[in-house]
Design an enzyme around this catalytic site. Structure first.
Site, PDB file in Angstrom:
ATOM      1  N   TYR A 143       8.681   3.080  11.976  1.00 23.39           N
ATOM      2  CA  TYR A 143       7.387   2.687  11.405  1.00 23.39           C
ATOM      3  C   TYR A 143       7.152   1.192  11.600  1.00 23.39           C
ATOM      4  O   TYR A 143       6.123   0.776  12.141  1.00 23.39           O
ATOM      5  CB  TYR A 143       7.386   3.050   9.924  1.00 23.39           C
ATOM      6  CG  TYR A 143       6.076   2.775   9.208  1.00 23.39           C
ATOM      7  CD1 TYR A 143       4.978   3.610   9.395  1.00 23.39           C
ATOM      8  CD2 TYR A 143       5.955   1.707   8.329  1.00 23.39           C
ATOM      9  CE1 TYR A 143       3.779   3.378   8.712  1.00 23.39           C
ATOM     10  CE2 TYR A 143       4.767   1.467   7.649  1.00 23.39           C
ATOM     11  CZ  TYR A 143       3.684   2.307   7.843  1.00 23.39           C
ATOM     12  OH  TYR A 143       2.506   2.076   7.170  1.00 23.39           O
ATOM     13  N   GLU A 145       8.636  -1.143  13.548  1.00 23.14           N
ATOM     14  CA  GLU A 145       8.544  -1.635  14.924  1.00 23.14           C
ATOM     15  C   GLU A 145       7.360  -1.015  15.648  1.00 23.14           C
ATOM     16  O   GLU A 145       6.750  -1.652  16.512  1.00 23.14           O
ATOM     17  CB  GLU A 145       9.848  -1.381  15.686  1.00 23.14           C
ATOM     18  CG  GLU A 145      11.050  -2.136  15.131  1.00 23.14           C
ATOM     19  CD  GLU A 145      10.964  -3.660  15.301  1.00 23.14           C
ATOM     20  OE1 GLU A 145       9.962  -4.177  15.837  1.00 23.14           O
ATOM     21  OE2 GLU A 145      11.914  -4.340  14.882  1.00 23.14           O
ATOM     22  N   ARG A 184       5.649   8.608  -1.926  1.00 27.19           N
ATOM     23  CA  ARG A 184       5.434   7.200  -2.262  1.00 27.19           C
ATOM     24  C   ARG A 184       5.538   7.024  -3.776  1.00 27.19           C
ATOM     25  O   ARG A 184       5.325   7.960  -4.552  1.00 27.19           O
ATOM     26  CB  ARG A 184       4.087   6.727  -1.719  1.00 27.19           C
ATOM     27  CG  ARG A 184       4.161   6.508  -0.229  1.00 27.19           C
ATOM     28  CD  ARG A 184       2.889   5.956   0.351  1.00 27.19           C
ATOM     29  NE  ARG A 184       1.946   6.980   0.708  1.00 27.19           N
ATOM     30  CZ  ARG A 184       0.847   6.760   1.427  1.00 27.19           C
ATOM     31  NH1 ARG A 184       0.570   5.548   1.851  1.00 27.19           N
ATOM     32  NH2 ARG A 184       0.025   7.751   1.733  1.00 27.19           N
ATOM     33  N   VAL A 185       5.832   5.808  -4.169  1.00 31.18           N
ATOM     34  CA  VAL A 185       6.276   5.621  -5.553  1.00 31.18           C
ATOM     35  C   VAL A 185       5.200   5.927  -6.595  1.00 31.18           C
ATOM     36  O   VAL A 185       5.493   6.561  -7.611  1.00 31.18           O
ATOM     37  CB  VAL A 185       6.885   4.199  -5.735  1.00 31.18           C
ATOM     38  CG1 VAL A 185       5.843   3.090  -5.648  1.00 31.18           C
ATOM     39  CG2 VAL A 185       7.651   4.115  -7.028  1.00 31.18           C
ATOM     40  N   PHE A 189       5.812   8.954  -9.266  1.00 29.42           N
ATOM     41  CA  PHE A 189       5.994   8.695 -10.701  1.00 29.42           C
ATOM     42  C   PHE A 189       4.924   9.409 -11.536  1.00 29.42           C
ATOM     43  O   PHE A 189       5.218   9.988 -12.586  1.00 29.42           O
ATOM     44  CB  PHE A 189       5.956   7.186 -10.988  1.00 29.42           C
ATOM     45  CG  PHE A 189       7.212   6.444 -10.573  1.00 29.42           C
ATOM     46  CD1 PHE A 189       8.270   7.099  -9.949  1.00 29.42           C
ATOM     47  CD2 PHE A 189       7.346   5.076 -10.833  1.00 29.42           C
ATOM     48  CE1 PHE A 189       9.428   6.417  -9.558  1.00 29.42           C
ATOM     49  CE2 PHE A 189       8.498   4.382 -10.466  1.00 29.42           C
ATOM     50  CZ  PHE A 189       9.538   5.053  -9.820  1.00 29.42           C
TER      51      PHE A 189
END
Ligand code: NAD
Ligand code: UDP
Length: 310
Positions: A143, A145, A184-185, A189
């Site tokens: 991702y 690079e 994703r966070v 959550f």
């Protein structure tokens, strides 16, 4: 204008499509539906100025358009590491195909780059002039690079072929239409809290991120695309910085959940800190985020509460 959005059925692409249609433009949405969904754009399908193309950006395409936003690329570490070779191809071949089209038809072309070009940054907060600290051979490299090479291609087409480019570096953005299982966070959550499951904090949760609400980001995109002063790269993000543990606590508080925080191993090469320096965006675009974390989380929680029920 007729505007092509690659990755238009994804989280950011669907919000951008909506915003551009509302401004009176014609939108062509191109997507291979790897992480995008028809559900994100189903409400736009009836609009005669909206067109959907199932196509992979890795394969060349020809279209008559005035502007191109290149957003096609999985953005969540879980998704971009699922098929890392394809991720690099998507960034690099996708950039070449968008730039080739822009060159042929004289369109302005916008690249959705990322704060990941700074890697695990040793300069904090990160200004655009910072060159980054990126592992070339790690699990995030496909991702990071890929996006760095895409930036290189954008600037080489600009210098060599006078292609009219704009490059944004996006910092963690969240909001309605993120996938519930995206990894994703913020979505993790919120979904965990709403379902009463454990909140999975990686490491000790002391790593930091700066979270931008989607509406603010899209406003920044459109301002950057439609000004003549700079081509970028330009950071767009919310400079409010939080530890991941603080985010977990905030989500628990706002959802009123009984979920407990549990600690899981830190993924490889996970950046320890991230915060955008948005001096340039403030100065050139007069842009600043308006929606702070608590307000944005409330809107996102509302979306997931509805969506998980359905
Ligand atoms: P997303 O996964 O929801 O959207 C990406 C879209 O691209 C999806 O609709 C997916 O199906 C499509 N896509 C992927 N590979 C493709 C291919 N080969 N051909 C055609 N379509 C393809 O993610 P997002 O958050 O909306 O991210 C959009 C862009 O913004 C990405 O380029 C991402 O790297 C960049 N970005 C996002 C964030 C963020 O926090 N959301 C941060 C930095 C950069
Ligand atoms: N994270 C976490 N628990 C999760 C998902 C992510 O603690 O369930 C952490 C992750 O290790 C990283 C941060 O949250 O430090 C942001 O992760 P995300 O995948 O959203 O984006 P990144 O900025 O790492 O690309």
């Amino acid at each position: 204008m007729r505007i092509l959005i690659t990755g238009g059925a994804g989280f950011l692409g669907s919000h951008l499509s909506e915003r551009l249609l509302n401004k009176g433009h014609e939108v062509v949405c191109m997507d291979n539906f790897f992480t995008g969904r028809k559900a994100n754009i189903v409400h736009l399908l009836e609009n005669p100025y909206f067109e959907l193309m199932r196509h992979d950006v890795v394969d060349p395409f020809k279209l008559e358009v005035d502007q191109i936003y290149n957003l096609a690329c999985p953005a969540s570490p879980v998704h971009y590491q699922h098929n890392p070779i394809k991720t690099t191809k998507t960034s690099v071949m996708g950039a070449i195909n968008c730039l080739g089209l822009a060159k042929r038809v004289g369109a302005r072309v916008f690249q959705a780059s990322t704060s990941e070009v700074y890697g695990d940054p040793s300069v904090h907060p990160q200004p655009e002039s910072y060159w980054g600290n990126v592992n070339t051979i790690g699990v995030r490299s496909c991702y990071d690079e890929g996006k760095r090479c895409a930036e290189t291609l954008f600037f080489d087409y600009h210098r060599q072929n006078q292609v009219d480019i704009r490059v944004v570096r996006i910092f963690n953005t969240y909001g309605p239409r993120m996938l519930a299982d995206d990894g994703r966070v913020v979505s993790n959550f919120i979904v965990q809290a709403l379902q009463g499951r454990d909140i999975t904090v990686y490491g000790e949760g002391q790593q930091t991120r700066s979270f931008c609400y989607v509406d603010d980001l899209i406003e920044g995109f459109i301002r950057l695309m439609n000004q003549e002063q700079v081509v970028g790269p330009m950071n767009i993000g919310n400079p409010g910085e939080f530890t991941i543990l603080e985010l977990a606590q905030k989500v628990i508080e706002l959802t009123g959940s009984r979920s407990q925080v549990v600690y899981r191993p830190m993924p490889q090469d996970d950046p320890k800190q991230r915060k955008p320096d948005i001096t340039q965006a403030r100065k050139v675009l007069g842009w600043e985020p308006e929606i702070q974390l608590e307000a944005g989380l409330k809107k996102t929680i509302e979306y997931f509460a509805q969506h998980l029920k359905a």
